[in-house]
Design a protein around this motif. Structure first.
Motif, PDB file in Angstrom:
ATOM      1  N   THR A  15     -52.412  43.059  33.348  1.00 29.44           N
ATOM      2  CA  THR A  15     -51.097  42.421  33.378  1.00 29.44           C
ATOM      3  C   THR A  15     -51.107  41.183  34.267  1.00 29.44           C
ATOM      4  O   THR A  15     -50.532  40.144  33.921  1.00 29.44           O
ATOM      5  N   LEU A  16     -51.801  41.271  35.391  1.00 32.61           N
ATOM      6  CA  LEU A  16     -51.881  40.121  36.290  1.00 32.61           C
ATOM      7  C   LEU A  16     -52.680  38.981  35.646  1.00 32.61           C
ATOM      8  O   LEU A  16     -52.307  37.802  35.758  1.00 32.61           O
ATOM      9  N   ILE A  17     -53.756  39.325  34.953  1.00 33.85           N
ATOM     10  CA  ILE A  17     -54.547  38.301  34.265  1.00 33.85           C
ATOM     11  C   ILE A  17     -53.711  37.619  33.182  1.00 33.85           C
ATOM     12  O   ILE A  17     -53.741  36.391  33.022  1.00 33.85           O
ATOM     13  N   LYS A  18     -52.932  38.403  32.447  1.00 34.55           N
ATOM     14  CA  LYS A  18     -52.074  37.819  31.412  1.00 34.55           C
ATOM     15  C   LYS A  18     -51.009  36.922  32.035  1.00 34.55           C
ATOM     16  O   LYS A  18     -50.635  35.893  31.457  1.00 34.55           O
ATOM     17  N   HIS A  19     -50.518  37.323  33.196  1.00 36.10           N
ATOM     18  CA  HIS A  19     -49.544  36.493  33.899  1.00 36.10           C
ATOM     19  C   HIS A  19     -50.158  35.140  34.266  1.00 36.10           C
ATOM     20  O   HIS A  19     -49.541  34.081  34.052  1.00 36.10           O
ATOM     21  N   TYR A  20     -51.368  35.162  34.803  1.00 38.86           N
ATOM     22  CA  TYR A  20     -52.034  33.917  35.174  1.00 38.86           C
ATOM     23  C   TYR A  20     -52.374  33.091  33.933  1.00 38.86           C
ATOM     24  O   TYR A  20     -52.401  31.855  33.985  1.00 38.86           O
ATOM     25  N   LEU A  21     -52.638  33.771  32.830  1.00 44.01           N
ATOM     26  CA  LEU A  21     -52.945  33.056  31.597  1.00 44.01           C
ATOM     27  C   LEU A  21     -51.714  32.307  31.081  1.00 44.01           C
ATOM     28  O   LEU A  21     -51.831  31.225  30.500  1.00 44.01           O
ATOM     29  N   MET A  22     -50.537  32.875  31.292  1.00 48.21           N
ATOM     30  CA  MET A  22     -49.315  32.172  30.928  1.00 48.21           C
ATOM     31  C   MET A  22     -49.083  30.973  31.849  1.00 48.21           C
ATOM     32  O   MET A  22     -48.614  29.913  31.415  1.00 48.21           O
ATOM     33  N   GLU A  23     -49.432  31.140  33.106  1.00 48.68           N
ATOM     34  CA  GLU A  23     -49.238  30.068  34.083  1.00 48.68           C
ATOM     35  C   GLU A  23     -50.282  28.964  33.920  1.00 48.68           C
ATOM     36  O   GLU A  23     -49.972  27.774  34.089  1.00 48.68           O
ATOM     37  N   PHE A  24     -51.499  29.369  33.569  1.00 48.99           N
ATOM     38  CA  PHE A  24     -52.600  28.419  33.393  1.00 48.99           C
ATOM     39  C   PHE A  24     -53.236  28.654  32.021  1.00 48.99           C
ATOM     40  O   PHE A  24     -54.253  29.346  31.908  1.00 48.99           O
ATOM     41  N   PRO A  25     -52.655  28.132  30.949  1.00 45.36           N
ATOM     42  CA  PRO A  25     -53.125  28.409  29.586  1.00 45.36           C
ATOM     43  C   PRO A  25     -54.596  28.060  29.381  1.00 45.36           C
ATOM     44  O   PRO A  25     -55.104  27.073  29.911  1.00 45.36           O
ATOM     45  N   ASN A  26     -55.261  28.915  28.593  1.00 50.84           N
ATOM     46  CA  ASN A  26     -56.663  28.714  28.250  1.00 50.84           C
ATOM     47  C   ASN A  26     -56.849  29.209  26.816  1.00 50.84           C
ATOM     48  O   ASN A  26     -56.723  30.404  26.547  1.00 50.84           O
ATOM     49  N   ASP A  27     -57.095  28.307  25.913  1.00 47.17           N
ATOM     50  CA  ASP A  27     -57.160  28.659  24.490  1.00 47.17           C
ATOM     51  C   ASP A  27     -58.210  29.726  24.214  1.00 47.17           C
ATOM     52  O   ASP A  27     -57.998  30.634  23.407  1.00 47.17           O
ATOM     53  N   TYR A  28     -59.347  29.616  24.863  1.00 44.30           N
ATOM     54  CA  TYR A  28     -60.432  30.579  24.620  1.00 44.30           C
ATOM     55  C   TYR A  28     -60.019  31.986  25.050  1.00 44.30           C
ATOM     56  O   TYR A  28     -60.236  32.962  24.328  1.00 44.30           O
ATOM     57  N   LEU A  29     -59.418  32.099  26.227  1.00 46.21           N
ATOM     58  CA  LEU A  29     -58.998  33.421  26.698  1.00 46.21           C
ATOM     59  C   LEU A  29     -57.842  33.970  25.870  1.00 46.21           C
ATOM     60  O   LEU A  29     -57.778  35.182  25.611  1.00 46.21           O
ATOM     61  N   GLU A  30     -56.942  33.116  25.464  1.00 43.28           N
ATOM     62  CA  GLU A  30     -55.784  33.582  24.719  1.00 43.28           C
ATOM     63  C   GLU A  30     -56.156  34.235  23.402  1.00 43.28           C
ATOM     64  O   GLU A  30     -55.428  35.090  22.892  1.00 43.28           O
ATOM     65  N   GLN A  31     -57.309  33.875  22.848  1.00 42.43           N
ATOM     66  CA  GLN A  31     -57.725  34.455  21.574  1.00 42.43           C
ATOM     67  C   GLN A  31     -58.542  35.740  21.751  1.00 42.43           C
ATOM     68  O   GLN A  31     -58.910  36.373  20.754  1.00 42.43           O
TER      69      GLN A  31
END
Length: 314
Positions: free
Chosen positions: A281-297
């Motif tokens: 959940t924390l990683i997903k939160h940071y992913l929303m704050e700092f978008p990364n196309d590779y991780l999002e997929q």
């Protein structure tokens, strides 16, 4: 999910009263939770081959190293009928996402079915249901599991991960596999595979990176390797390794306090103090704050619907 899964299932596990005693083995997980995302195709091989409800019990019996299925006294042998039915319906499962069998059944048991000695003294729990055996033999990539084992949180999560991954593969096939699409598909599965089997992760990368196989052969080897890797149950150690890899993508964006917080949550998970959902959940939160196309997929972040609550228990 864009569409519902199609999952084969032993009819008694779905709640149908088809057992020898007119009873059932209804699974709450299947009929209530999984049913929100899947359509079921129910099979009762014993009824399908003509046995009545209710009916005398049947069992697997070994004599002279040959196992048959019949009544306890050896009469009413239905071995060939169950085998033929399994071959027939197994050849029609090209679009199934998975199959859930009824445990310990002489026809549907996936493993550990009792095999009785013909003289009536003792048994060994090393058999496979005659119907289940043919289904698995005909569909070696198909994710399969038993109703009883699905009560285990780790086994349930592993099975559903394989089911949803296999459905994605079926969708890819339906659209037409190309080398580019295959590489993209693997790119999305990389951290999921890493969390289950690090050697499988390396082998799949090597296969796609250096293979000169024809596309059809390459795709076959790839999905065979992928499904084999995912059969390995992810552990706290393998999840922790994967989480640290994901953490690395934020090393330049997070300040010292946030990096330390994420490290502490990953360590707490590793030690069994918190469930996997917490660091994710924390990683997903940071992913929303700092978008990364590779991780999002990455399928690892959402391998199955959150509503199934499969990552809450470990």
């Amino acid at each position: 999910m864009d569409k519902r899964l199609t999952i084969g299932i032993s009819a008694c596990v779905l709640g149908e009263k088809v057992r020898y005693d007119s009873g059932h083995k209804r699974s709450t997980f299947c009929t209530q939770e999984l049913a929100e995302f899947a359509n079921f195709k129910a099979f009762c091989p014993e009824v399908a081959i003509g046995l009545p409800i209710p009916r005398p019990t049947i069992r697997q019996i070994i004599k002279d190293n040959i196992i048959t299925v019949s009544r306890p006294d050896g009469s009413g042998d239905v071995s060939d009928a169950l085998t033929d039915y399994g071959k027939k319906v197994g050849s029609q499962f090209a679009k199934l996402s998975g199959f859930i069998f009824c445990a310990k059944s002489p026809s549907c048991g996936m493993e550990r079915v009792k095999v009785h000695h013909h003289h009536g003294k003792g048994s060994d729990s090393n058999g496979v249901g005659f119907f289940a055996r043919e289904v698995m033999k005909t569909n070696p990539l198909l994710p399969v599991e038993e109703n009883g084992r699905l009560n285990d949180a780790v086994i349930r999560e592993n099975f559903m991960t394989r089911v949803f991954t296999y459905q994605k593969w079926l969708d890819l096939q339906a659209c037409g596999v190309t080398k580019h699409k295959l590489i993209q598909f693997h790119s999305e599965q990389k951290y999921l595979v890493m969390s289950h089997h690090i050697e499988g992760y390396r082998q799949l990368g090597k296969l796609l990176g250096s293979s000169d196989l024809a596309l059809e052969a390459l795709a076959e080897q790839y999905i065979t390797g992928l499904m084999a890797a995912l059969k390995n149950k992810a552990s706290r150690q393998s999840h922790t390794n994967t989480l640290h890899h994901l953490q690395g993508y934020f090393k330049k964006q997070l300040d010292e306090a946030k990096r330390q917080e994420l490290t502490e949550h990953i360590d707490a998970y590793r030690l069994g103090l918190t469930p996997l959902l917490v660091p994710l959940t924390l990683i997903k939160h940071y992913l929303m704050e700092f978008p990364n196309d590779y991780l999002e997929q990455q399928a690892y972040l959402n391998p199955h619907p959150q509503a199934l609550r499969l990552r809450y228990g470990y």
